[in-house]
Design a protein around this motif. Sequence first.
Motif, PDB file in Angstrom:
ATOM      1  N   VAL A 292       0.851  -1.192   0.000  1.00 46.29           N
ATOM      2  CA  VAL A 292       0.000   0.000   0.000  1.00 46.29           C
ATOM      3  C   VAL A 292       0.881   1.234   0.000  1.00 46.29           C
ATOM      4  CG1 VAL A 292      -1.670   1.335   1.343  1.00 46.29           C
ATOM      5  CG2 VAL A 292      -1.917  -1.144   1.155  1.00 46.29           C
ATOM      6  N   ILE A 293       0.596   2.152  -0.925  1.00 46.46           N
ATOM      7  CA  ILE A 293       1.352   3.407  -0.996  1.00 46.46           C
ATOM      8  C   ILE A 293       0.797   4.423  -0.002  1.00 46.46           C
ATOM      9  CG2 ILE A 293       1.910   5.382  -2.465  1.00 46.46           C
ATOM     10  CD1 ILE A 293       1.938   3.462  -4.844  1.00 46.46           C
ATOM     11  N   ALA A 294      -0.510   4.581   0.001  1.00 48.64           N
ATOM     12  CA  ALA A 294      -1.132   5.565   0.890  1.00 48.64           C
ATOM     13  C   ALA A 294      -2.609   5.240   1.064  1.00 48.64           C
ATOM     14  CB  ALA A 294      -0.956   6.976   0.331  1.00 48.64           C
ATOM     15  N   PRO A 311       0.479   0.205  -5.863  1.00 52.61           N
ATOM     16  CA  PRO A 311       1.194   0.182  -7.142  1.00 52.61           C
ATOM     17  C   PRO A 311       0.355  -0.525  -8.196  1.00 52.61           C
ATOM     18  CG  PRO A 311       2.642  -0.486  -5.338  1.00 52.61           C
ATOM     19  CD  PRO A 311       1.263  -0.420  -4.779  1.00 52.61           C
ATOM     20  N   ASP A 312       0.514  -0.100  -9.435  1.00 51.13           N
ATOM     21  CA  ASP A 312      -0.286  -0.678 -10.513  1.00 51.13           C
ATOM     22  C   ASP A 312      -0.165  -2.206 -10.569  1.00 51.13           C
ATOM     23  OD1 ASP A 312      -0.391   2.058 -10.994  1.00 51.13           O
ATOM     24  OD2 ASP A 312      -0.686   1.744 -13.147  1.00 51.13           O
ATOM     25  N   TYR A 313       1.060  -2.690 -10.397  1.00 54.22           N
ATOM     26  CA  TYR A 313       1.274  -4.130 -10.543  1.00 54.22           C
ATOM     27  C   TYR A 313       0.737  -4.922  -9.338  1.00 54.22           C
ATOM     28  CZ  TYR A 313       5.254  -3.663  -7.335  1.00 54.22           C
ATOM     29  OH  TYR A 313       6.051  -3.415  -6.245  1.00 54.22           O
ATOM     30  N   GLN A 314       0.337  -4.191  -8.270  1.00 57.11           N
ATOM     31  CA  GLN A 314      -0.203  -4.844  -7.080  1.00 57.11           C
ATOM     32  C   GLN A 314      -1.733  -4.784  -7.031  1.00 57.11           C
ATOM     33  OE1 GLN A 314       1.651  -5.806  -3.735  1.00 57.11           O
ATOM     34  NE2 GLN A 314       2.974  -6.466  -5.405  1.00 57.11           N
ATOM     35  N   LEU A 315      -2.350  -4.160  -8.029  1.00 55.30           N
ATOM     36  CA  LEU A 315      -3.794  -3.926  -7.980  1.00 55.30           C
ATOM     37  C   LEU A 315      -4.593  -5.228  -7.844  1.00 55.30           C
ATOM     38  CD1 LEU A 315      -6.178  -1.973  -8.153  1.00 55.30           C
ATOM     39  CD2 LEU A 315      -6.092  -2.213 -10.651  1.00 55.30           C
ATOM     40  N   SER A 316      -4.307  -6.191  -8.707  1.00 56.94           N
ATOM     41  CA  SER A 316      -5.078  -7.435  -8.665  1.00 56.94           C
ATOM     42  C   SER A 316      -4.827  -8.201  -7.370  1.00 56.94           C
ATOM     43  CB  SER A 316      -4.742  -8.316  -9.872  1.00 56.94           C
ATOM     44  OG  SER A 316      -3.360  -8.646  -9.867  1.00 56.94           O
ATOM     45  N   LEU A 317      -3.606  -8.107  -6.845  1.00 54.10           N
ATOM     46  CA  LEU A 317      -3.279  -8.780  -5.594  1.00 54.10           C
ATOM     47  C   LEU A 317      -4.036  -8.145  -4.430  1.00 54.10           C
ATOM     48  CD1 LEU A 317      -1.499 -10.969  -4.300  1.00 54.10           C
ATOM     49  CD2 LEU A 317       0.252  -9.209  -3.947  1.00 54.10           C
ATOM     50  N   ILE A 337     -13.502   0.175   1.758  1.00 56.97           N
ATOM     51  CA  ILE A 337     -12.219   0.398   1.090  1.00 56.97           C
ATOM     52  C   ILE A 337     -12.397   0.455  -0.424  1.00 56.97           C
ATOM     53  CG2 ILE A 337      -9.898  -0.533   0.713  1.00 56.97           C
ATOM     54  CD1 ILE A 337     -10.098  -1.854   3.465  1.00 56.97           C
ATOM     55  N   ASP A 338     -11.895   1.543  -0.992  1.00 55.85           N
ATOM     56  CA  ASP A 338     -11.882   1.711  -2.451  1.00 55.85           C
ATOM     57  C   ASP A 338     -10.419   1.690  -2.891  1.00 55.85           C
ATOM     58  OD1 ASP A 338     -12.357   2.265  -5.086  1.00 55.85           O
ATOM     59  OD2 ASP A 338     -12.780   4.400  -4.781  1.00 55.85           O
ATOM     60  N   ILE A 339     -10.035   0.719  -3.727  1.00 55.29           N
ATOM     61  CA  ILE A 339      -8.639   0.569  -4.129  1.00 55.29           C
ATOM     62  C   ILE A 339      -8.425   1.171  -5.518  1.00 55.29           C
ATOM     63  CG2 ILE A 339      -6.815  -1.093  -4.704  1.00 55.29           C
ATOM     64  CD1 ILE A 339      -7.796  -2.879  -2.545  1.00 55.29           C
ATOM     65  N   ARG A 340      -7.393   1.987  -5.634  1.00 56.49           N
ATOM     66  CA  ARG A 340      -7.034   2.590  -6.927  1.00 56.49           C
ATOM     67  C   ARG A 340      -5.553   2.368  -7.214  1.00 56.49           C
ATOM     68  NH1 ARG A 340     -10.650   6.895  -7.949  1.00 56.49           N
ATOM     69  NH2 ARG A 340     -12.730   6.154  -7.338  1.00 56.49           N
ATOM     70  N   PRO A 341      -5.204   2.127  -8.488  1.00 51.75           N
ATOM     71  CA  PRO A 341      -3.785   2.058  -8.850  1.00 51.75           C
ATOM     72  C   PRO A 341      -3.191   3.469  -8.846  1.00 51.75           C
ATOM     73  CG  PRO A 341      -5.138   1.838 -10.799  1.00 51.75           C
ATOM     74  CD  PRO A 341      -6.083   1.867  -9.650  1.00 51.75           C
ATOM     75  N   GLU A 342      -1.905   3.578  -8.550  1.00 53.20           N
ATOM     76  CA  GLU A 342      -1.294   4.898  -8.412  1.00 53.20           C
ATOM     77  C   GLU A 342      -1.333   5.709  -9.709  1.00 53.20           C
ATOM     78  OE1 GLU A 342       2.892   4.824  -7.599  1.00 53.20           O
ATOM     79  OE2 GLU A 342       3.174   2.912  -8.621  1.00 53.20           O
ATOM     80  N   GLY A 359       3.039   8.468 -11.920  1.00 54.71           N
ATOM     81  CA  GLY A 359       3.103   7.439 -12.951  1.00 54.71           C
ATOM     82  C   GLY A 359       3.231   8.041 -14.341  1.00 54.71           C
ATOM     83  N   GLU A 360       2.963   9.365 -14.477  1.00 48.80           N
ATOM     84  CA  GLU A 360       3.153  10.043 -15.757  1.00 48.80           C
ATOM     85  C   GLU A 360       4.354  10.960 -15.648  1.00 48.80           C
ATOM     86  OE1 GLU A 360      -0.291  12.133 -16.914  1.00 48.80           O
ATOM     87  OE2 GLU A 360      -1.573  10.375 -16.994  1.00 48.80           O
ATOM     88  N   GLU A 361       5.054  11.170 -16.773  1.00 45.99           N
ATOM     89  CA  GLU A 361       6.230  12.017 -16.773  1.00 45.99           C
ATOM     90  C   GLU A 361       5.829  13.463 -16.570  1.00 45.99           C
ATOM     91  OE1 GLU A 361       8.378  12.418 -20.434  1.00 45.99           O
ATOM     92  OE2 GLU A 361      10.269  12.242 -19.379  1.00 45.99           O
ATOM     93  N   ASN A 362       6.457  14.147 -15.608  1.00 44.30           N
ATOM     94  CA  ASN A 362       6.145  15.530 -15.331  1.00 44.30           C
ATOM     95  C   ASN A 362       6.833  16.416 -16.366  1.00 44.30           C
ATOM     96  OD1 ASN A 362       5.716  18.056 -14.296  1.00 44.30           O
ATOM     97  ND2 ASN A 362       6.266  17.526 -12.169  1.00 44.30           N
ATOM     98  N   PRO A 363       6.095  17.242 -17.157  1.00 42.41           N
ATOM     99  CA  PRO A 363       6.707  18.091 -18.187  1.00 42.41           C
ATOM    100  C   PRO A 363       7.755  19.039 -17.645  1.00 42.41           C
ATOM    101  CG  PRO A 363       4.330  18.022 -18.425  1.00 42.41           C
ATOM    102  CD  PRO A 363       4.652  17.356 -17.156  1.00 42.41           C
TER     103      PRO A 363
END
Length: 368
Positions: A292-294, A311-317, A337-342, A359-363
């Motif tokens: 869990v990130i936060a 983390p995105d790769y932990q969503l299904s887990l 509990i509502d789970i969201r990927p980062e 998760g997105e590149e900051n300009p």
Amino acid sequence: MTKEMLDAFATLETEKGIKQEIIVDAIKAALVAAYKKNYNQAQNVEVDFDERKGNFKVMAIKTVVDEVQDDRLEVSLKDALEINKAYEVGDEIKFEVTPKDFGRISAQTAKQVIMQRLREAERNHIVSEYSQYQDELVTGVVERHDNRFVYVMIDKVEAVMPRGDQMPNEVYNPQDKIRVLVTKVGNDTKGAQIVVSRTAPDMVKRLFEQEVPEVYDGTVQIVSVAREAGDRTKIAVKSDDPNIDPVGTCVGPKGARVQNVVNELGGENIDIVKYEDDPADFIANALNPAEVIAAQFGEDEDEKSALVIVPDYQLSLAIGKKGQNVRLAARLTGYKIDIRPESQVEFVDEDNGNSENVGEENPADNEE
């Protein structure tokens, strides 16, 4: 009827603890009602019991008056003085009015009352004796089963296990010994009833109390249990002693303690997590094995909801198969509990008020 009735009274008193006077009073009341119904008589009757002979007699109570208006209720002073010269106007005299065929009615009534008292005694005995086992584990023997219940003999008393309290991965055959949790002891219209379960969350708690001395003596506390019987259970544990690891204590050396519980429950998976006072930390532990990130909490404290970012790769887990992991974590913690990927969550930079998508590149990083 005499010997049978007296023997029945003696048996009830010695074996069931029902005193003879209680039964006699009940029979008297029933016989008064039967007499009034069958013989359409006045309301001034009572029933006497001859303890020596074991017979019941119907007595009409009449008041002594100067002039009789209703001979069912009254007797003249002249007639009363012939019985006893001490009678005066206003006195009450009992006259036996037992009908010739009253023996049959009294025998039937006595039998009904005795059977009723026996049933009541059995009910009270079961309730008083087994109420001490409420929410406790007991061992019973499967007697039989039908479409609704599995019938389990506990000592000499039959308990029922409803379909919803039966493990989906178990088959119950006659003479099988099983451990069950007593969930209800009480009376209903059919008599005393003991209800038992193998799916109740508290069964897991009681099993750990038996396997883990520290849980039994309160050194380690089981705060909550969330269970999907036959598949998976999560339990939250804590200890007020900083030198004790509550999770490791429940797991036991080489996992022996928790394995004993798993074996008793037919291979049901058990996750043991550490309880934390901080809701964010507790929810993170409850979602184990996912990271869990936060966790962000709603403003409505009564609703107790949390947005959990993983983390995105932990969503299904984190969600688990068919949502089981998050569902059990929600029951364990008491939070929705509502789970969201980062990658789908926008965080706010509190220093400058700007937001950025993790998760997105900051300009801004490419301006140099």
